[in-house]
Design an enzyme around this catalytic site. Structure first.
Site, mmCIF file in Angstrom:
data_model
loop_
_atom_site.group_PDB
_atom_site.id
_atom_site.type_symbol
_atom_site.label_atom_id
_atom_site.label_comp_id
_atom_site.label_asym_id
_atom_site.label_seq_id
_atom_site.Cartn_x
_atom_site.Cartn_y
_atom_site.Cartn_z
ATOM 1 N N ALA A 243 -41.213 68.930 -25.823
ATOM 2 C CA ALA A 243 -40.668 70.234 -26.196
ATOM 3 C C ALA A 243 -39.357 70.423 -25.438
ATOM 4 C CB ALA A 243 -41.662 71.329 -25.833
ATOM 5 N N GLY B 6 -44.601 66.926 -25.800
ATOM 6 C CA GLY B 6 -44.719 67.305 -27.212
ATOM 7 C C GLY B 6 -44.450 66.133 -28.145
ATOM 8 N N GLU C 26 -47.608 64.424 -28.443
ATOM 9 C CA GLU C 26 -48.508 65.302 -29.204
ATOM 10 C C GLU C 26 -48.196 65.239 -30.700
ATOM 11 O OE1 GLU C 26 -47.487 68.582 -26.629
ATOM 12 O OE2 GLU C 26 -49.538 68.719 -25.898
ATOM 13 N N GLU D 155 -46.118 67.058 -18.537
ATOM 14 C CA GLU D 155 -45.927 68.502 -18.336
ATOM 15 C C GLU D 155 -46.255 68.948 -16.922
ATOM 16 O OE1 GLU D 155 -47.394 67.067 -20.938
ATOM 17 O OE2 GLU D 155 -46.706 67.988 -22.797
#
Ligand code: CAA
Length: 290
Positions: free
Chosen positions: A98, A141, A144, A164
């Site tokens: 992200a 992300g 993911e 993260e």
């Protein structure tokens, strides 16, 4: 049509007609995407190739990129010329997670109000199979998103991780939930608790990637896989995807019942009839998608 890098263009061997058709379909419902490239790949141009294209930020998954990606997938899902989808980045990075710059100044209330990352789950609503072709960093992300795809092919230089924890947060788009389902609790815990990465071969051994290829070949191999999938009935392909995915949501007995009912329902399709008839008549089946 937005063409990819010359190497990928040659690799995909696209023709203008199918490519134009695909891009028109994408443009019909979205602004021309800025952060992804979409093209038709494979000999029959029936594999959609999506390249994440935000190289300066290592394909960090900002809101605009994710909006473009989810809108494009929705469109491709409706496009009858598309039998399978390949999602890739570039040779250095699939996606570095992200967008940290976008998140950095936020507080709880806005991130909660906007349901940050919830829209990402739209990727999993795609009924056609998505193959992630991963080179380089596939982090946070990015990992993911790869796990939201149906099959992961890794280039030899791929690295997967959920870092993260190193920036004071935790995975927010499935890292703690999907990763253990791929690799088991111990490996997932180690990755999420340390933020350390695993390489392509470790990912394959752990069940995260199904195959490893030289980095220059992984996209081509993913396209070839998409072509092999697209040779089958599109209707049955979607049923298989739905049924395998049900295994992650159901108990074994409910899942087996679900699978059996879907199997029974194939006997109401023209393609089941054609598939078995073609086998008996020793010829190639002609699918109708009905
Ligand atoms: N968000 C925003 N920008 C990013 C980014 C990210 N996730 N990852 C890299 N970038 C940017 C860098 O800021 C840098 O930009 P500038 O050139 O403008 O400074 C550019 O991409 C190149 O990055 P580096 O200079 O850091 O490149 P490197 O080769 O030295 O390191 C890396 C590469 C190891 C991937 C490193 O960039 C990195 O650690 N990135 C962050 C990875 C991360 O923590 N991901 C998780 C994000 S949180 C998340 O994903 C939450 C969720 O679950 C939804």
């Amino acid at each position: 049509m937005i063409f990819g890098a010359p190497r990928l263009a040659a690799l995909a061997g696209r023709t203008c007609h199918a490519a134009r058709h695909l891009q028109q379909a994408v443009n019909a419902s979205t602004q021309a995407p800025q952060m992804i490239k979409v093209s038709a790949a494979g000999e029959k141009k029936n594999v959609a190739l999506i390249e994440l294209h935000r190289p300066k930020a290592l394909n960090a998954l900002c809101a605009q990129l994710m909006d473009e990606l989810t809108a494009t997938l929705k469109q491709l899902d409706q496009d009858k010329s598309v039998g399978a989808i390949v999602l890739t980045g570039n040779e250095r990075v699939f996606a570095a997670g992200a967008d940290i710059a976008e998140m950095e100044g936020k507080t709880f209330a806005p991130i909660f109000a906007e349901r940050f990352a919830q829209k990402w789950m739209d990727i999993t609503k795609t009924r056609k199979p998505i193959i992630a072709a991963v080179n380089g960093f596939c982090l946070g992300g990015g990992c993911e998103v790869a796990m939201m795809c149906d099959i992961i092919y890794a280039g030899e230089n791929a690295h997967f991780g959920q870092p993260e924890i190193k920036i004071g947060t935790i995975p927010g788009a499935g890292g703690t939930q999907r990763l253990p389902r791929f690799v088991g609790k111990s490996v997932a815990m180690e990755m999420c608790l340390t933020g350390e990465r695993i390489n392509a071969y470790e990912a394959q051994q752990a069940g995260l990637a199904s195959k490893v290829f030289p980095s220059t070949k992984v996209v081509l191999e993913a396209i070839k896989l998409g072509e092999r999938i697209a040779e089958n009935s599109p209707l049955l392909v979607q049923m298989v995807k739905e049924s395998v995915n049900a295994a992650y949501e159901m108990t074994l007995s409910s899942g087996l019942q679900f699978e059996r009912r879907l199997f029974h329902s194939t006997f109401a399709t023209k393609d089941r009839k054609e598939g078995m008839k073609a086998f008996v008549e020793k010829r190639v089946p002609q699918w109708k998608g009905e």
